[in-house]
Design a protein around this motif. Structure first.
Motif: not given
Length: 256
Positions: A169-177
């Motif tokens: 997946i592309k980087p998305q802030e909601k998945y960072y942690q």
């Protein structure tokens, strides 16, 4: 005329009740193996005795695709063995039945392990949920893919497909942690490297040391993913002379 109108209204009401009853019966039956016709039972018995899914299961899937009704396939998905569930689900997807996505979501918690021969000389154990995702993924719309990724990364991180999703997946802030937490876990099958690669795509300065240390300590593991990590985030390349990357590789490597 009044009595005729009353009689007509009563008939329509009874028809509606009958329709509701039949609909409810179908829903209940889909969770009951008795809905399967007797002449299918020998094929179901055969599937129930299979210990592994062969690499070429097209004939088996094709039989159930052509011979079963939608309700029978759904019944098999809910009430038979793990391998029968996978075969029936593959048949349902091949039939392009619209219910395939809801059934997938409802079965993501199925962690029953099944041996699948993905090549004629290579096999591994996968959960039923992973095998269902594997079959459905090419049929998913963009919205369905996004919905599935969100569901898996928030609730079903124990699935192998969670690791593959983190890589893809592309980087998305909601998945960072979530991804950063996975990157800190020691996992086999190159899954920690996949999480490190997922983390590298965010290109955050605070992650440089974490990613670089992983590359230094795992230089002989999952080399292809190491190349991907450095390619997507060059700042993390170790400065040690003992860690050498052939720069010509990047000229030959495909775009990811």
């Amino acid at each position: 005329m009044k009595s005729y109108g009353f009689f007509k209204t009563l008939c329509l009401y009874q028809m509606k009740l009958a329709t509701i009853y039949l609909t409810c019966l179908l829903i209940v039956s889909c969770h009951n193996s008795n809905i399967v016709r007797p002449n299918l039972q020998k094929h179901i018995d055969y599937i129930n005795h299979i210990k592994e899914i062969p690499d070429n299961d097209s004939a088996l899937v094709g039989y159930f695709k052509d011979s079963c009704s939608k309700a029978e396939l759904i019944s098999l998905i809910w009430s038979q063995s793990a391998i029968a569930k996978v075969i029936a689900y593959r048949a349902l997807v091949d039939r392009n039945e619209s219910e395939f996505f809801e059934l997938l979501k409802e079965n993501l918690s199925d962690t029953t392990k099944v041996v699948w021969w993905y090549f004629d000389d290579a096999a591994d154990e996968y959960t039923v949920a992973d095998l269902m995702i594997q079959k459905a993924k090419r049929k998913l719309s963009s919205l369905q893919k996004d919905s599935l990724v969100e569901l898996v990364l928030n609730k079903y991180l124990y699935l192998q497909y969670a690791n593959w999703m983190i890589e893809d997946i592309k980087p998305q802030e909601k998945y960072y942690q979530i991804i950063r937490h996975e990157a800190l876990l020691k996992k086999g099958f190159c899954n920690q490297a996949r999480a490190i690669y997922g983390l590298a795509k965010y290109k955050k300065a605070e992650d440089v040391d974490l990613i670089r240390n992983y590359l230094i300590n795992h230089s002989n593991e999952c080399a292809f993913l190491s190349y991907k990590i450095i390619r997507v985030f060059p700042d993390v390349q170790p400065k040690s002379s003992n860690f050498l990357i052939d720069s010509s590789y990047f000229d030959k490597a495909p775009e990811w």
